[in-house]
Design a protein around this motif. Structure first.
Motif, PDB file in Angstrom:
ATOM      1  N   LYS A  98       8.243   2.389   4.859  1.00  0.00           N
ATOM      2  CA  LYS A  98       9.521   1.749   4.513  1.00  0.00           C
ATOM      3  C   LYS A  98      10.531   2.771   4.011  1.00  0.00           C
ATOM      4  CE  LYS A  98       7.754  -2.887   3.635  1.00  0.00           C
ATOM      5  NZ  LYS A  98       6.895  -3.641   2.706  1.00  0.00           N
ATOM      6  N   GLU A 111       2.345   1.743   3.475  1.00  0.00           N
ATOM      7  CA  GLU A 111       3.488   0.856   3.765  1.00  0.00           C
ATOM      8  C   GLU A 111       4.734   1.324   3.033  1.00  0.00           C
ATOM      9  OE1 GLU A 111       3.119  -3.525   4.060  1.00  0.00           O
ATOM     10  OE2 GLU A 111       0.997  -3.142   3.698  1.00  0.00           O
ATOM     11  N   SER A 156       0.860  -1.189   0.000  1.00  0.00           N
ATOM     12  CA  SER A 156       0.000   0.000   0.000  1.00  0.00           C
ATOM     13  C   SER A 156       0.891   1.231   0.000  1.00  0.00           C
ATOM     14  CB  SER A 156      -0.895   0.018   1.253  1.00  0.00           C
ATOM     15  OG  SER A 156      -0.094   0.245   2.408  1.00  0.00           O
TER      16      SER A 156
END
Ligand code: MN3
Length: 204
Positions: A118, A114, A111
């Motif tokens: 990261k 995410e 997504s």
């Protein structure tokens, strides 16, 4: 033909309140300018190198004489990285990517949220000075980091990473210290409000 400092594509105060005017003035007018000046100094008198595009120069550091390879790597990388960085930022930007870029991000990271987490973690995890990048390599997106002014254009043998650069964030303290002091995490959060996703999509 000497390399030249490109003008900022917006006023130095245009990225307020996320990136402040003084930081932008110093970052572009002094840091970026110093990379350009020192690159020109390093290759002065070498007609073959002076004739190359910046991409060709830093993409083939093996052909640069040993005596100046270090300065060309650091300052050529610095010139390319900052020229790139200014152009993936914009006032009144941010939001979320769309279209093929959004699909590629979702496919690689699950997504957008995410991906952001990261990317921020990678930027925080780069010890000292460097860059965090979103690259496209062999049809897949990846997040990589480089120290100093290295970048994926230099190739895996030199920089340890490879791929076409889509997005990057400068995590040198000079990019954020005046406004955010040691809080690199806050700077990286603010970065999202300035990303010009249309420009990033053009890099795909
Ligand atoms: Mn910088």
């Amino acid at each position: 033909m000497a390399y030249e400092l490109p003008p900022l594509p917006y006023a130095p105060d245009a990225l307020e309140p996320y990136f402040d005017k003084l930081t932008m003035e110093i970052h572009h007018g002094r840091h970026h300018k110093a990379y350009v000046d020192n690159l020109n100094k390093a290759i002065a008198g070498n007609a073959a190198l002076e004739a190359k595009s910046l991409e060709a120069l830093i993409g083939d550091l093996a052909s640069v004489p040993d005596a100046i390879r270090g300065p060309v790597r650091n300052n050529g990388g610095g010139h390319w990285n900052h020229s790139f960085f200014w152009n993936i930022l914009a006032p009144n930007a941010g939001g979320t990517p769309t279209g093929a870029l959004a699909d590629a991000i979702n496919s690689a990271f699950g997504s957008f949220a995410e991906f952001q987490a990261k990317f921020e973690a990678a930027g925080l995890g780069r010890f000292g000075s460097g860059w965090v990048w979103l690259v496209s390599h062999e049809g897949k997106l990846a997040i990589v980091t480089t120290p100093n002014q290295d970048n994926p254009l230099m190739g895996k043998a030199i920089s340890g990473v490879e791929g076409k650069v889509l997005l990057g964030a400068d995590v040198w303290e000079h990019a954020y210290y005046l406004k955010y002091q040691n809080k690199r995490a806050d700077y990286l959060k603010a970065f999202w409000s300035l990303v010009n996703w249309a420009a990033v999509a053009n890099n795909l």
